[in-house]
Design an enzyme around this catalytic site. Structure first.
Site, PDB file in Angstrom:
ATOM      1  N   THR A   1       0.822  -1.211   0.000  1.00 52.42           N
ATOM      2  CA  THR A   1       0.000   0.000   0.000  1.00 52.42           C
ATOM      3  C   THR A   1       0.855   1.260   0.000  1.00 52.42           C
ATOM      4  O   THR A   1       2.007   1.240   0.465  1.00 52.42           O
ATOM      5  CB  THR A   1      -0.908  -0.014   1.255  1.00 52.42           C
ATOM      6  OG1 THR A   1      -1.454   1.278   1.451  1.00 52.42           O
ATOM      7  CG2 THR A   1      -0.130  -0.367   2.510  1.00 52.42           C
ATOM      8  N   ASP A   2       0.258   2.369  -0.442  1.00 54.43           N
ATOM      9  CA  ASP A   2       0.958   3.665  -0.354  1.00 54.43           C
ATOM     10  C   ASP A   2       0.997   4.166   1.093  1.00 54.43           C
ATOM     11  O   ASP A   2       1.733   5.106   1.398  1.00 54.43           O
ATOM     12  CB  ASP A   2       0.291   4.706  -1.272  1.00 54.43           C
ATOM     13  CG  ASP A   2      -1.178   4.982  -0.947  1.00 54.43           C
ATOM     14  OD1 ASP A   2      -1.756   4.312  -0.060  1.00 54.43           O
ATOM     15  OD2 ASP A   2      -1.762   5.876  -1.597  1.00 54.43           O
ATOM     16  N   GLU A   3       0.205   3.527   1.976  1.00 51.40           N
ATOM     17  CA  GLU A   3       0.125   4.036   3.354  1.00 51.40           C
ATOM     18  C   GLU A   3       1.437   3.861   4.113  1.00 51.40           C
ATOM     19  O   GLU A   3       1.652   4.486   5.150  1.00 51.40           O
ATOM     20  CB  GLU A   3      -1.047   3.384   4.106  1.00 51.40           C
ATOM     21  CG  GLU A   3      -2.348   3.575   3.343  1.00 51.40           C
ATOM     22  CD  GLU A   3      -3.616   3.269   4.118  1.00 51.40           C
ATOM     23  OE1 GLU A   3      -3.598   3.298   5.354  1.00 51.40           O
ATOM     24  OE2 GLU A   3      -4.629   3.010   3.450  1.00 51.40           O
TER      25      GLU A   3
ATOM     26  N   TYR B   1      -2.009  -0.652  10.959  1.00 51.65           N
ATOM     27  CA  TYR B   1      -2.100  -1.296   9.643  1.00 51.65           C
ATOM     28  C   TYR B   1      -0.883  -0.947   8.786  1.00 51.65           C
ATOM     29  O   TYR B   1      -0.186  -1.838   8.286  1.00 51.65           O
ATOM     30  CB  TYR B   1      -3.387  -0.867   8.915  1.00 51.65           C
ATOM     31  CG  TYR B   1      -3.370  -1.175   7.431  1.00 51.65           C
ATOM     32  CD1 TYR B   1      -3.317  -2.487   6.976  1.00 51.65           C
ATOM     33  CD2 TYR B   1      -3.387  -0.143   6.478  1.00 51.65           C
ATOM     34  CE1 TYR B   1      -3.289  -2.780   5.608  1.00 51.65           C
ATOM     35  CE2 TYR B   1      -3.350  -0.422   5.111  1.00 51.65           C
ATOM     36  CZ  TYR B   1      -3.296  -1.741   4.686  1.00 51.65           C
ATOM     37  OH  TYR B   1      -3.253  -2.025   3.345  1.00 51.65           O
TER      38      TYR B   1
ATOM     39  N   LYS C   1       2.220  -3.312   7.352  1.00 53.68           N
ATOM     40  CA  LYS C   1       2.514  -3.482   5.929  1.00 53.68           C
ATOM     41  C   LYS C   1       3.950  -3.026   5.641  1.00 53.68           C
ATOM     42  O   LYS C   1       4.669  -3.662   4.862  1.00 53.68           O
ATOM     43  CB  LYS C   1       1.529  -2.686   5.058  1.00 53.68           C
ATOM     44  CG  LYS C   1       0.114  -3.236   5.040  1.00 53.68           C
ATOM     45  CD  LYS C   1       0.004  -4.633   4.450  1.00 53.68           C
ATOM     46  CE  LYS C   1       0.204  -4.682   2.944  1.00 53.68           C
ATOM     47  NZ  LYS C   1      -0.082  -6.038   2.395  1.00 53.68           N
TER      48      LYS C   1
HETATM   49  P1  NAD Z   1      -9.357  -7.639   2.112  1.00 54.79           P
HETATM   50  O1  NAD Z   1      -9.339  -7.363   3.568  1.00 54.79           O
HETATM   51  O2  NAD Z   1     -10.601  -7.385   1.324  1.00 54.79           O
HETATM   52  O3  NAD Z   1      -8.966  -9.160   1.830  1.00 54.79           O
HETATM   53  C1  NAD Z   1      -7.924  -9.809   2.500  1.00 54.79           C
HETATM   54  C2  NAD Z   1      -8.061 -11.307   2.213  1.00 54.79           C
HETATM   55  O4  NAD Z   1      -6.981 -11.976   2.883  1.00 54.79           O
HETATM   56  C3  NAD Z   1      -9.354 -11.927   2.729  1.00 54.79           C
HETATM   57  O5  NAD Z   1      -9.892 -12.797   1.752  1.00 54.79           O
HETATM   58  C4  NAD Z   1      -8.917 -12.713   3.959  1.00 54.79           C
HETATM   59  O6  NAD Z   1      -9.726 -13.835   4.217  1.00 54.79           O
HETATM   60  C5  NAD Z   1      -7.511 -13.095   3.588  1.00 54.79           C
HETATM   61  N1  NAD Z   1      -6.641 -13.337   4.752  1.00 54.79           N
HETATM   62  C6  NAD Z   1      -6.520 -12.568   5.865  1.00 54.79           C
HETATM   63  N2  NAD Z   1      -5.644 -13.133   6.722  1.00 54.79           N
HETATM   64  C7  NAD Z   1      -5.179 -14.258   6.127  1.00 54.79           C
HETATM   65  C8  NAD Z   1      -4.234 -15.244   6.498  1.00 54.79           C
HETATM   66  N3  NAD Z   1      -3.579 -15.182   7.656  1.00 54.79           N
HETATM   67  N4  NAD Z   1      -3.989 -16.257   5.633  1.00 54.79           N
HETATM   68  C9  NAD Z   1      -4.660 -16.352   4.453  1.00 54.79           C
HETATM   69  N5  NAD Z   1      -5.568 -15.431   4.052  1.00 54.79           N
HETATM   70  C10 NAD Z   1      -5.824 -14.412   4.880  1.00 54.79           C
HETATM   71  O7  NAD Z   1      -8.132  -6.804   1.531  1.00 54.79           O
HETATM   72  P2  NAD Z   1      -7.945  -6.095   0.125  1.00 54.79           P
HETATM   73  O8  NAD Z   1      -8.500  -4.737   0.181  1.00 54.79           O
HETATM   74  O9  NAD Z   1      -8.379  -7.022  -0.947  1.00 54.79           O
HETATM   75  O10 NAD Z   1      -6.368  -5.956   0.088  1.00 54.79           O
HETATM   76  C11 NAD Z   1      -5.547  -6.988  -0.444  1.00 54.79           C
HETATM   77  C12 NAD Z   1      -4.097  -6.569  -0.320  1.00 54.79           C
HETATM   78  O11 NAD Z   1      -3.887  -5.349  -1.020  1.00 54.79           O
HETATM   79  C13 NAD Z   1      -3.654  -6.309   1.114  1.00 54.79           C
HETATM   80  O12 NAD Z   1      -2.346  -6.819   1.267  1.00 54.79           O
HETATM   81  C14 NAD Z   1      -3.675  -4.800   1.250  1.00 54.79           C
HETATM   82  O13 NAD Z   1      -2.722  -4.375   2.183  1.00 54.79           O
HETATM   83  C15 NAD Z   1      -3.305  -4.386  -0.160  1.00 54.79           C
HETATM   84  N6  NAD Z   1      -3.816  -3.076  -0.596  1.00 54.79           N
HETATM   85  C16 NAD Z   1      -5.137  -2.775  -0.452  1.00 54.79           C
HETATM   86  C17 NAD Z   1      -5.600  -1.545  -0.910  1.00 54.79           C
HETATM   87  C18 NAD Z   1      -7.064  -1.169  -0.823  1.00 54.79           C
HETATM   88  O14 NAD Z   1      -7.433  -0.042  -1.156  1.00 54.79           O
HETATM   89  N7  NAD Z   1      -7.953  -2.070  -0.422  1.00 54.79           N
HETATM   90  C19 NAD Z   1      -4.714  -0.631  -1.496  1.00 54.79           C
HETATM   91  C20 NAD Z   1      -3.366  -0.992  -1.627  1.00 54.79           C
HETATM   92  C21 NAD Z   1      -2.935  -2.220  -1.170  1.00 54.79           C
HETATM   93  P1  TYD Z   2     -10.842   3.689   4.087  1.00 63.63           P
HETATM   94  O1  TYD Z   2     -11.766   3.301   2.985  1.00 63.63           O
HETATM   95  O2  TYD Z   2     -10.971   3.032   5.408  1.00 63.63           O
HETATM   96  O3  TYD Z   2      -9.359   3.539   3.517  1.00 63.63           O
HETATM   97  P2  TYD Z   2      -7.926   4.070   4.148  1.00 63.63           P
HETATM   98  O4  TYD Z   2      -8.130   4.451   5.553  1.00 63.63           O
HETATM   99  O5  TYD Z   2      -7.090   2.850   3.991  1.00 63.63           O
HETATM  100  O6  TYD Z   2      -7.517   5.214   3.269  1.00 63.63           O
HETATM  101  O7  TYD Z   2     -10.991   5.244   4.306  1.00 63.63           O
HETATM  102  C1  TYD Z   2     -10.792   6.145   3.250  1.00 63.63           C
HETATM  103  C2  TYD Z   2     -10.896   7.533   3.818  1.00 63.63           C
HETATM  104  O8  TYD Z   2     -12.243   7.760   4.251  1.00 63.63           O
HETATM  105  C3  TYD Z   2     -10.032   7.743   5.036  1.00 63.63           C
HETATM  106  O9  TYD Z   2      -9.518   9.072   5.014  1.00 63.63           O
HETATM  107  C4  TYD Z   2     -10.981   7.573   6.204  1.00 63.63           C
HETATM  108  C5  TYD Z   2     -12.287   8.064   5.641  1.00 63.63           C
HETATM  109  N1  TYD Z   2     -13.507   7.413   6.189  1.00 63.63           N
HETATM  110  C6  TYD Z   2     -14.577   8.191   6.642  1.00 63.63           C
HETATM  111  O10 TYD Z   2     -14.528   9.436   6.598  1.00 63.63           O
HETATM  112  N2  TYD Z   2     -15.672   7.564   7.137  1.00 63.63           N
HETATM  113  C7  TYD Z   2     -15.771   6.211   7.234  1.00 63.63           C
HETATM  114  O11 TYD Z   2     -16.807   5.684   7.741  1.00 63.63           O
HETATM  115  C8  TYD Z   2     -14.674   5.409   6.748  1.00 63.63           C
HETATM  116  C9  TYD Z   2     -14.718   3.904   6.803  1.00 63.63           C
HETATM  117  C10 TYD Z   2     -13.563   6.057   6.216  1.00 63.63           C
END
Ligand code: NAD
Ligand code: TYD
Length: 353
Positions: free
Chosen positions: A133-135, A159, A163
């Site tokens: 992630t960019d975070e 989180y 990461k």
């Molecule tokens: P998500 O929470 O929707 O899905 C995570 C998946 O991993 C789930 O299916 C869960 O069951 C599985 N999981 C959790 N713990 C596990 C374990 N110990 N062993 C096996 N499986 C396990 O997450 P997402 O949003 O799909 O993100 C996927 C990846 O991308 C993550 O690594 C996250 O850090 C990264 N990422 C997410 C975003 C975003 O905006 N969602 C952006 C950048 C990077």
């Molecule tokens: P989120 O979707 O949780 O992603 P991330 O925290 O990983 O960026 O949140 C996106 C942005 O929206 C973040 O600045 C937090 C804000 N947010 C709200 O304002 N209200 C909410 O109920 C949630 C879940 C997030």
């Protein structure tokens, strides 16, 4: 040839698996623990497809991972498995350390041993792609240049710290052991199968139910939003062409304050499914801010474009329209994920705000 995908029943992982079969024929072994965020229903269209082998299990289970590697001899591992929600990491960080740090460590160790025993040609072809992630870069001041791959790691939430730790492990396994790793650091994704704990799907499902739309603090925090299928195409590109040991930032060139995102979703819902009670923006409710809330993320995605020729296909306007449409057309999916456990989370995170 087979690839091992971890976390392939989650939001991005399931989109990736579906996208993979649309663009490449190789079989996928999908290892997922099916936490609250994993949902096999996302992959229902693959029922009966012999190219998809689903295994319920933990990336931290070394004997299981060893067995899967020995049995399927994948040419790559794509690691999505993680705890991914910042608010959950604030209320309960332990699971984040367990999966994101220890789980990634276990996967790296298993991959290292597996790769060492491969023939030279297979070893040279093998890739371990870590999805991050960019975070990890922390928060940007308004007007500061977007994150490049050289930006120092300054994670601020449990989180992002977990990461960042996993990214460091991945880097070290390359430098010390020569494991052919690739890391992608992507901005906020949105699209189909997004669990409604994250901002965009939460706003869609609450707005449809006439519930308050919780905006943390002033709502002026900025995120860079990328349509999930664009993230999937970036991962496919990095897997095919990325240089081992490198990291690639992935973003949508699309910075927007949260309040604008919420208003855009409201306007689209008003257009596609008008509410007799009035404009959905009436439901916007400012609530207590997230502790340590990062103010701004912005991704400089020039490296992946320059070196690998990747750019997003969707604009925010096209991607968010598709996304709202998808949620309107998949009320059954939404209903199912809003189970008892989901209601417990909503109570834990929002009732005291
Ligand atoms: P998500 O929470 O929707 O899905 C995570 C998946 O991993 C789930 O299916 C869960 O069951 C599985 N999981 C959790 N713990 C596990 C374990 N110990 N062993 C096996 N499986 C396990 O997450 P997402 O949003 O799909 O993100 C996927 C990846 O991308 C993550 O690594 C996250 O850090 C990264 N990422 C997410 C975003 C975003 O905006 N969602 C952006 C950048 C990077
Ligand atoms: P989120 O979707 O949780 O992603 P991330 O925290 O990983 O960026 O949140 C996106 C942005 O929206 C973040 O600045 C937090 C804000 N947010 C709200 O304002 N209200 C909410 O109920 C949630 C879940 C997030």
């Amino acid at each position: 040839m087979t690839i091992l995908v971890t976390g392939g029943a989650g939001f991005i992982g399931s989109n990736f698996v579906l996208d993979w079969f649309e663009h490449a024929g190789e079989p996928v072994v999908n290892l997922d623990a099916l936490t609250y965020a994993g949902n096999l229903r996302n992959l229902a269209s693959l029922a009966g497809d012999a190219r998809h082998v689903f295994v319920r299990g933990d990336i931290g289970d070394r004997p299981l991972v060893d067995r899967l590697l020995a049995e399927h001899r994948p040419r790559a591992i794509v690691n999505f498995a993680a705890e991914s929600h910042v608010d959950r990491s604030i209320l309960g960080p332990a699971a984040f350390i367990k999966t994101n740090v220890e789980g990634t460590f276990t996967l790296l160790e298993a991959a290292r041993v597996f790769v060492q025993a491969l023939e030279l040609a297979e070893r040279e072809r093998f890739r371990f792609l870590h999805v991050s992630t960019d975070e990890v870069y922390g928060s940007l001041a308004p007007g500061a240049p977007a994150f490049t791959e050289a930006h120092p790691f300054e994670p601020n939430s449990p989180y992002s710290a977990s990461k960042a730790a996993s990214d460091h492990l991945v880097r070290a396994w390359h430098h010390t052991y020569g494991l052919p790793v690739l890391t992608t650091n992507c901005s906020n994704n949105y699209g189909p199968y997004h669990f409604p704990e994250k901002l965009i799907p939460l706003v869609i499902v609450n707005a449809l139910a006439g519930k308050p739309l919780p905006v943390y603090g002033d709502g002026l925090q900025v995120r860079d939003w990328l349509y999930v299928r664009d993230h999937c195409s970036a991962i496919r590109t990095v897997l095919a062409k990325g240089r081992p040991g490198e990291t690639y930032n992935v973003g949508g060139w699309n910075e927007k304050p949260n309040i604008e995102i919420v208003k855009t979703v409201c306007a689209l819902l008003d257009e596609m499914r008008p509410d007799p009670a009035g404009a959905r923006s009436r439901l916007i409710t400012h609530v207590k801010d997230r502790p340590g809330h990062d103010r701004r993320y912005a991704i400089d995605a020039r490296k992946i474009e320059r070196e690998l020729g990747w750019r997003p296909a969707e604009t925010f306007e096209t991607g968010i329209r598709k996304t709202v449409r998808w949620y309107l057309d998949h009320a059954d999916w939404v209903h199912e994920v809003q189970s008892g456990a989901y209601r417990d989370w909503v109570a834990a995170n929002y009732v005291a705000r």
